[in-house]
Design an enzyme around this catalytic site. Structure first.
Site, PDB file in Angstrom:
ATOM      1  CD  GLU A 129      17.272  -9.972   3.857  1.00  0.00           C
ATOM      2  OE1 GLU A 129      17.983 -10.820   4.426  1.00  0.00           O
ATOM      3  OE2 GLU A 129      17.441  -8.741   3.997  1.00  0.00           O
ATOM      4  CD  GLU A 159      14.732  -6.668   7.245  1.00  0.00           C
ATOM      5  OE1 GLU A 159      13.913  -7.546   6.907  1.00  0.00           O
ATOM      6  OE2 GLU A 159      15.872  -6.916   7.663  1.00  0.00           O
TER       7      GLU A 159
END
Ligand code: GAL
Length: 813
Positions: A429, A504
């Site tokens: 991220e 994820e």
């Protein structure tokens, strides 16, 4: 590269040579010594300017053995600079010091100290001489000590300053200190370099495979006339030598010499998650007909592929990657690594059917990868949680420009021989997804990876859309999706021609043993209305229902994402956030909560109910799991769920009366009955073709009456590091677990052992982990017993006022 096609002849000659070498006098003498350097350190919490000086006297310092995490010894407080996000435990500065002697016979050899990981900003001195600084708390590093050592009886002093005072520097619990192993390594003047082999397998089939070995030799002699050869032996999974060769002669002309060999082996036993066969390569450096170094490398022979339509395959067979993300903490043991604690986690995940681990969001302890090699897990080995832009004020972005390439290189060199490593993730991220610096940095990092290895590169993207500047760099082999499960089905439209990995997923939330009714509506939580000033939840009771019907707003329930991944072949797999609860990031609550609610298994290692959903889907072993417990107010409407497999139907009985037969329909992953509670016995029966497969019963429990102790293992090894995880179950007089029991249990020991930590899985408890007592949480408590290094018997007694005591015996061998 020379490949021995005339395998059998050369192998025979080679094996004869190996045997000849073995019988020469001196063989077997340690040419290289790698010593566990964990014991007998002194420690001081707090800064002590000048403690590195030789004249310094460590008055009042405490003695301890590594690995050590000082944060986990501290008190929870929302005012600790780590904040609840970082686990609410103290940081600060700590000093370590070890006095040691080096035998005279090491004189003339090269001596190094290897740190597997120090959190963070470590500085190291030997005998007052500064060796260096390493900011990254997750990277392994080495210093050479040779030039500064005293030999014989004169002592040496290693001093390490660890600075975890600038916080917040992490979005999860980091721990503080020398929390991984330390090694003292001695080699000759000509030796295989640190992480000096690179072993790959090519041409792999059931018939044969080529093991290619590149070796970097560190040459300290710098004599241009000297020559060496490498003699290489391959040992099979049964430990027997099966092939080998002897390299041509190389001149020791440069400080580093790179060599390369290829050895074909026949009928290889392929490494897979079900049969993780391991080979070993023994590299010997030979000079003047004598071995001067020996170096072992573990290898797995396998091939794999990611296909844009068909997804992942291992050794030619289609396979879903069924993974979990985990942080590095080991629950109440903190960040201090322990092989048994890691193995226990992996065993529980394996039992669930999990076959992959993501080391979110940093390089793991090397022993985790060894375990994954041995136990059969695919690893996504991750480097960074941020690049140049911060996520926390003092995180690694401060060091990224100066250190990222070095750290990534070291990660690659350290980890690339592990057969378990399948994917390199260069970031999680990363904020630069949103601007063009993302493209530049992705190119720079990918270039580092490609220099050292050719396994697929990915990043874990929370912005998985085609404007993503990291994906646009063209450097990613796999497009990693974090969440956005509703976009999976348009993957090929968004990223034509590319390959998918669910880096994820999920972020569902649950408290083990807590159930809210009704259970059949899905809740994204928290939503803005429930947040108080954006930080908390109004009227919070700090619990989340353990029915799989609550998730973070960016995530999904476990079932929602798994149904999608299961449906489409091109979705090569997933990494559920998370396998285990972890310290820090106490979503959806904040303080007083101090650990996460995301785990499939809680912080103490007790499975939540959804564990059995995965087990019913990811394994073939028969599963029938019903929940919740059966202690409610009379007349309350209670939802009963069952996860099952290998059966056509489940019938539920309440006090002998059938509540109906249920069958999963379509994509269903569980069945449910809605009942009016009456105390007694709930019994489920699963059947296939009318035959009973499994039966499960839950009884209404009476008042707590006794403790039962259950050990994960009764035999420990006398290494000083082995652990037994003892579950204390609070039972009623009839032996039923009392589901809401919160009795305080005190553990008492006799024998050569101590209590390493206690826990109960409660994310809101502020009791210390380093204690001999803990309250049960939903009927369960955990004591972690560490055996010392002498054989004997340990008696573990658990006492609690008003309950009958329990004793369990363990053997240390
Ligand atoms: C993700 C992030 C993880 C963790 C998780 C919680 O976005 O990558 O580190 O914060 O959210 O749901």
């Amino acid at each position: 590269m020379p490949i021995n096609r005339n395998y059998s002849f050369i192998a025979k000659v080679y094996l004869l040579l190996v045997l000849a070498l073995c019988s020469t006098p001196g063989f077997g003498q340690a040419l290289r010594s790698v010593k566990d350097f964990d014991n007998g350190w002194m420690f001081h919490l707090g800064d002590v300017p000048g403690a590195e000086k030789l004249t310094f006297k460590p008055v009042g310092w405490r003695t301890l053995n590594l690995p050590h995490d000082w944060s986990i010894e501290g008190q929870f407080s929302k005012d600790n600079p780590a904040t609840p996000e970082g686990g609410a435990l103290p940081g600060g500065i700590g000093w370590y010091r070890k006095v040691f002697t080096v035998q005279l016979s090491s004189k003339g050899k090269l001596t190094y100290i290897d740190f597997d990981g120090v959190y963070q900003k470590s500085e190291v001195w030997i005998n007052g001489h500064r060796l260096g600084f390493r900011p990254n708390g997750y990277i392994s590093f080495r210093y050479e000590l040779t030039d500064y050592l005293n030999y014989g009886t004169k002592p040496n002093v290693i001093t390490v300053k660890v600075d975890n005072s600038t916080q917040p520097n992490s979005r999860w619990y980091s721990g503080s200190g020398i929390y991984r192993n330390v090694w003292l390594v001695t080699t000759g003047q000509v030796a295989v370099d640190q992480w000096g082999t690179y072993v790959t397998t090519t041409d792999v089939s059931e018939e044969s495979a080529v093991i290619s070995i590149k070796t970097t030799i560190n040459n300290n002699i710098l004599n241009p006339d000297k020559k060496f050869t490498l003699s290489t032996a391959i040992y099979g999974p049964d430990g027997k030598p099966i092939a080998g060769n002897i390299s041509p002669e190389y001149y020791l002309k440069d400080g580093m010499v790179n060599t390369s060999q290829g050895i074909r082996i026949l009928k290889p036993k392929l490494w897979s998650v079900d049969s993780p066969y391991l080979y070993k390569v023994l590299t010997k450096v030979i000079m003047d007909n004598k071995p001067v170094d020996e170096y072992w490398t573990t290898v797995g022979i396998r091939y794999f592929d990611f296909d844009k339509n068909k997804g992942f395959s291992l050794n030619g067979k289609a396979m879903k990657i069924l993974g979990v993300c985990n942080h590095h903490d080991l629950g109440s043991l903190g960040a201090a690594i322990n092989i048994r604690a890691m193995e226990r986690q992996l065993q529980m995940l394996k039992e669930m059917g999990c076959n992959a681990i993501r080391t979110s969001h940093n390089p793991p302890a090397p022993e985790l990868l060894d375990l994954c090699d041995k136990m059969g897990f695919i690893v996504m080995d991750e480097a960074f949680d941020c690049w140049e832009k911060p996520k926390a004020k003092f995180d690694y972005h401060l060091y990224f420009k100066e250190w990222a390439k070095r750290d990534l290189t070291d990660q690659l060199l350290r980890d690339r021989n592990h057969p378990s490593v399948f994917i390199w993730s260069i970031g999680n991220e990363i904020p630069e997804q949103g601007d063009s610096t993302g493209t530049r940095i992705a190119k720079e990092l990918a270039a580092v990876v490609k220099e050292y290895d050719n396994r697929p590169i990915t990043t874990a993207n929370d912005k998985p859309w085609n404007g993503n500047f990291i994906v646009k760099s063209g450097e990613l082999d796999l497009v990693g999706y974090n969440y956005h499960h509703n976009d999976y089905e348009s993957f090929h439209k968004t990223f034509p021609g590319m390959k998918f990995i669910g880096t994820e997923t999920t972020s569902a939330l649950q408290t083990r043993g807590h159930y809210d009714m009704p259970s059949d509506s899905i809740r994204r939580w928290p939503n803005n209305k429930e947040m108080k000033n954006g930080v908390g939840i109004m009227n919070a009771d700090y619990t989340v229902s353990a029915y799989d019907n609550v998730s973070a707003p960016w995530g999904s329930t476990h079932e929602e994402t798994w149904k999608l991944i299961k449906k489409h072949n091109y979705l090569s797999g997933m990494f559920v956030w998370t396998g285990f609860d972890y310290l820090g990031e106490p979503t959806p609550y904040t303080w007083p909560a101090r650990s996460s609610y995301f785990g499939i298994i809680d912080l103490a290692g007790f499975p939540k109910d959804v564990y059995y959903m995965y087990q019913s889907e990811w394994t073939n072993k028969p599963v029938l799991h019903i929940f919740p417990h059966w202690n409610w107010e009379a007349g309350k409407t209670v939802d009963v769920w069952a996860y099952y497999n290998n059966a056509d139907e489940v019938e539920l009985f309440l006090n002998g009366k059938s509540q109906g037969v249920k069958r999963r329909r379509g994509e269903d992953l569980h069945v449910m009955w809605r009942l009016k509670f009456e105390p007694g016995t709930l019994k489920a029966v699963s059947r296939k073709n009318g035959e009973v497969v499994l039966t499960k019963e839950i009884h209404t429990a009476g008042a707590p009456a006794k403790i039962e102790l259950v050990a994960d293992r009764n035999n420990l090894t006398a290494t000083g590091k082995d652990l037994a995880f003892i579950t204390a179950r609070i039972l009623d007089a009839d032996g039923n677990v009392v589901p809401n029991a919160d009795n305080r249990v005190t553990f008492k020991l006799t024998g050569n052992a101590f209590i390493a930590a206690v826990d109960n899985g409660d994310p809101v408890s502020h009791d210390p982990f380093k204690a001999d007592n803990v309250k049960a949480f939903h009927g369960l408590a955990l004591g972690i017993i560490q055996a010392r290094d002498t054989p004997g018997t340990i008696a573990v007694t658990a006492v609690s006022p008003g309950l009958s005591t329990a004793v369990i015996y363990l053997k240390i061998k």
